[in-house]
Design a protein around this motif. Structure first.
Motif, PDB file in Angstrom:
ATOM      1  N   PRO A   1       0.822  -1.215   0.000  1.00 46.75           N
ATOM      2  CA  PRO A   1       0.000   0.000   0.000  1.00 46.75           C
ATOM      3  C   PRO A   1       0.850   1.257   0.000  1.00 46.75           C
ATOM      4  O   PRO A   1       2.000   1.262   0.437  1.00 46.75           O
ATOM      5  N   VAL A   2       0.271   2.325  -0.506  1.00 50.22           N
ATOM      6  CA  VAL A   2       0.921   3.633  -0.482  1.00 50.22           C
ATOM      7  C   VAL A   2       0.638   4.257   0.877  1.00 50.22           C
ATOM      8  O   VAL A   2      -0.512   4.402   1.277  1.00 50.22           O
ATOM      9  N   ASP A   3       1.707   4.608   1.604  1.00 48.08           N
ATOM     10  CA  ASP A   3       1.523   5.182   2.933  1.00 48.08           C
ATOM     11  C   ASP A   3       2.410   6.418   3.090  1.00 48.08           C
ATOM     12  O   ASP A   3       3.017   6.894   2.130  1.00 48.08           O
ATOM     13  N   ARG A   4       2.483   6.943   4.311  1.00 47.04           N
ATOM     14  CA  ARG A   4       3.249   8.168   4.540  1.00 47.04           C
ATOM     15  C   ARG A   4       4.719   7.973   4.206  1.00 47.04           C
ATOM     16  O   ARG A   4       5.366   8.878   3.662  1.00 47.04           O
ATOM     17  N   ALA A   5       5.263   6.794   4.537  1.00 47.60           N
ATOM     18  CA  ALA A   5       6.676   6.535   4.226  1.00 47.60           C
ATOM     19  C   ALA A   5       6.912   6.530   2.723  1.00 47.60           C
ATOM     20  O   ALA A   5       7.966   6.950   2.241  1.00 47.60           O
ATOM     21  N   GLY A   6       5.913   6.067   1.958  1.00 45.96           N
ATOM     22  CA  GLY A   6       6.026   6.099   0.503  1.00 45.96           C
ATOM     23  C   GLY A   6       6.042   7.519  -0.028  1.00 45.96           C
ATOM     24  O   GLY A   6       6.742   7.821  -1.000  1.00 45.96           O
TER      25      GLY A   6
ATOM     26  N   LEU B   1      20.379  13.676   3.415  1.00 43.00           N
ATOM     27  CA  LEU B   1      18.929  13.772   3.533  1.00 43.00           C
ATOM     28  C   LEU B   1      18.232  12.996   2.425  1.00 43.00           C
ATOM     29  O   LEU B   1      17.287  12.226   2.689  1.00 43.00           O
ATOM     30  N   ILE B   2      18.677  13.167   1.184  1.00 42.51           N
ATOM     31  CA  ILE B   2      18.048  12.450   0.079  1.00 42.51           C
ATOM     32  C   ILE B   2      18.227  10.945   0.249  1.00 42.51           C
ATOM     33  O   ILE B   2      17.305  10.163  -0.002  1.00 42.51           O
ATOM     34  N   THR B   3      19.404  10.535   0.706  1.00 42.17           N
ATOM     35  CA  THR B   3      19.650   9.108   0.947  1.00 42.17           C
ATOM     36  C   THR B   3      18.713   8.575   2.018  1.00 42.17           C
ATOM     37  O   THR B   3      18.167   7.464   1.894  1.00 42.17           O
ATOM     38  N   ALA B   4      18.499   9.348   3.073  1.00 41.67           N
ATOM     39  CA  ALA B   4      17.599   8.912   4.152  1.00 41.67           C
ATOM     40  C   ALA B   4      16.166   8.807   3.651  1.00 41.67           C
ATOM     41  O   ALA B   4      15.454   7.842   3.968  1.00 41.67           O
TER      42      ALA B   4
ATOM     43  N   ARG C   1      15.230   8.128   0.732  1.00 40.88           N
ATOM     44  CA  ARG C   1      15.137   7.026  -0.225  1.00 40.88           C
ATOM     45  C   ARG C   1      15.627   5.706   0.354  1.00 40.88           C
ATOM     46  O   ARG C   1      15.930   4.769  -0.379  1.00 40.88           O
ATOM     47  N   SER C   2      15.649   5.620   1.672  1.00 36.94           N
ATOM     48  CA  SER C   2      16.043   4.366   2.317  1.00 36.94           C
ATOM     49  C   SER C   2      15.089   3.247   1.920  1.00 36.94           C
ATOM     50  O   SER C   2      13.874   3.452   1.794  1.00 36.94           O
ATOM     51  N   ARG C   3      15.634   2.060   1.726  1.00 36.83           N
ATOM     52  CA  ARG C   3      14.786   0.908   1.406  1.00 36.83           C
ATOM     53  C   ARG C   3      13.946   0.494   2.596  1.00 36.83           C
ATOM     54  O   ARG C   3      12.916  -0.165   2.429  1.00 36.83           O
ATOM     55  N   ASP C   4      14.376   0.856   3.782  1.00 36.38           N
ATOM     56  CA  ASP C   4      13.625   0.552   4.999  1.00 36.38           C
ATOM     57  C   ASP C   4      12.664   1.700   5.297  1.00 36.38           C
ATOM     58  O   ASP C   4      13.104   2.803   5.632  1.00 36.38           O
ATOM     59  N   PRO C   5      11.359   1.487   5.182  1.00 29.01           N
ATOM     60  CA  PRO C   5      10.416   2.589   5.416  1.00 29.01           C
ATOM     61  C   PRO C   5      10.566   3.224   6.787  1.00 29.01           C
ATOM     62  O   PRO C   5      10.346   4.428   6.945  1.00 29.01           O
ATOM     63  N   HIS C   6      10.944   2.423   7.786  1.00 34.18           N
ATOM     64  CA  HIS C   6      11.049   2.936   9.152  1.00 34.18           C
ATOM     65  C   HIS C   6      12.267   3.841   9.334  1.00 34.18           C
ATOM     66  O   HIS C   6      12.348   4.566  10.340  1.00 34.18           O
ATOM     67  N   SER C   7      13.182   3.803   8.394  1.00 33.79           N
ATOM     68  CA  SER C   7      14.384   4.638   8.495  1.00 33.79           C
ATOM     69  C   SER C   7      14.217   5.996   7.821  1.00 33.79           C
ATOM     70  O   SER C   7      15.099   6.849   7.938  1.00 33.79           O
TER      71      SER C   7
END
Length: 290
Positions: A189-194, A225-228, A230-236
């Motif tokens: 699903p599309v969420d805030r992290a997405g 900042l951009i790396t953070a 675009r982290s693969r881990d949504p929680h990060s």
């Protein structure tokens, strides 16, 4: 802005179409967007339709959801209309350039200082939406419309609206694939992290010209900042308010999105917006009736 093609609608609801907002063949545009005028000549609007191959029912549902999002920083949905097979929505028009057109007018990636201002405004708008439980779901370069007073987010729900039955989100989406978080591309699903992942892609695009640049292409001041984002881990990934704080330390929340004062834009971008204003005035003349 482009001339209408033979397969473009001459009218959408009560509006006479005047021009296409996006160039033919533009990549990553999740709506068909037209400059249009009311039949009585009293209103000039931006009218949006589902893209070719999109699911009109899902697209219409997203448009109805977007009409509820009245916070500053979003291109407003002012009127809904059409049929289940041919839905549309209209919004008051103001001269604006999609972010790809801004980079084209500038002649390449934007200066870091401007990217910080634009990115901070977008982050603030997303934060205001997330506070009331609304996920944007369509953040992408083509969905960022830059006005003289800063950027506005359009293309609400584009990721969700483009997923077709039997296809993954990635297969059904017309958005730049670099804006899809890994979990969304996998069918989640599309969420805030997405939204934050997509915001990172937009920042990367603004400062490099690519949504998925090499690390060394990103200016050092924005790289972490951009790396953070675009982290693969949504929680990060950071929250939008945290992105705002990193981009514009000390900026007061609520002072950016929906600004009414002009922002500092490069001369070529200002000139392009001025041309849009001239085109808008020319299109409003009765002699331009189609």
């Amino acid at each position: 802005m482009e001339r209408l093609r033979s397969d473009d609608p001459a009218r959408i609801g009560d509006f006479v179409t005047l021009a296409r907002v996006d160039a033919d063949g533009s990549r990553g545009v999740p709506d068909r967007r037209y400059l249009a005028r009311s039949a009585d000549g009293g209103r000039t609007v931006l009218v949006c339709l589902p893209p070719p191959g999109g699911d009109p029912v899902r697209w219409a549902a997203e448009a109805q959801q977007a009409a509820r999002l009245t916070q500053p920083g979003f291109w407003p949905v002012g009127q809904l209309g059409g049929t289940p097979a041919f839905p549309w929505y209209a919004a008051p028009y103001r001269p604006a350039l999609p972010l790809p057109a801004v980079l084209a007018a500038h002649g390449g990636p934007l200066p870091e200082a401007l990217v910080r201002t634009l990115g901070g405004t977008l982050a603030e708008a997303l934060a205001s939406a997330h506070v009331v439980g609304v996920v944007h779901g369509g953040v992408c370069p083509a969905g960022v419309l830059v006005t003289a007073c800063g950027p506005l987010l359009g293309c609400f729900g584009a990721t969700r609206a483009q997923a077709s039955a039997g296809a993954s989100t990635a297969q059904g989406a017309v958005l730049d694939s670099g804006c899809l978080a890994p979990e969304v591309a996998a069918g989640g699903p599309v969420d805030r992290a997405g939204d934050v992942y997509a915001l990172g892609a937009v920042l990367a695009y603004a400062v490099t010209g690519h949504t998925v640049p090499e690390q060394q292409e990103i200016p050092a001041g924005l790289r972490d900042l951009i790396t953070a984002c675009r982290s693969r881990d949504p929680h990060s990934r950071p929250e939008p308010a945290g992105v705002l704080a990193e981009l514009l330390p000390g900026a007061a929340y609520g002072s950016l999105a929906g600004a009414t004062e002009p922002v500092s834009l490069p001369g070529r971008v200002v000139a392009a917006l001025s041309r849009q204003s001239a085109q808008l005035l020319a299109a409003a003349l009765p002699t331009q009736e189609r």
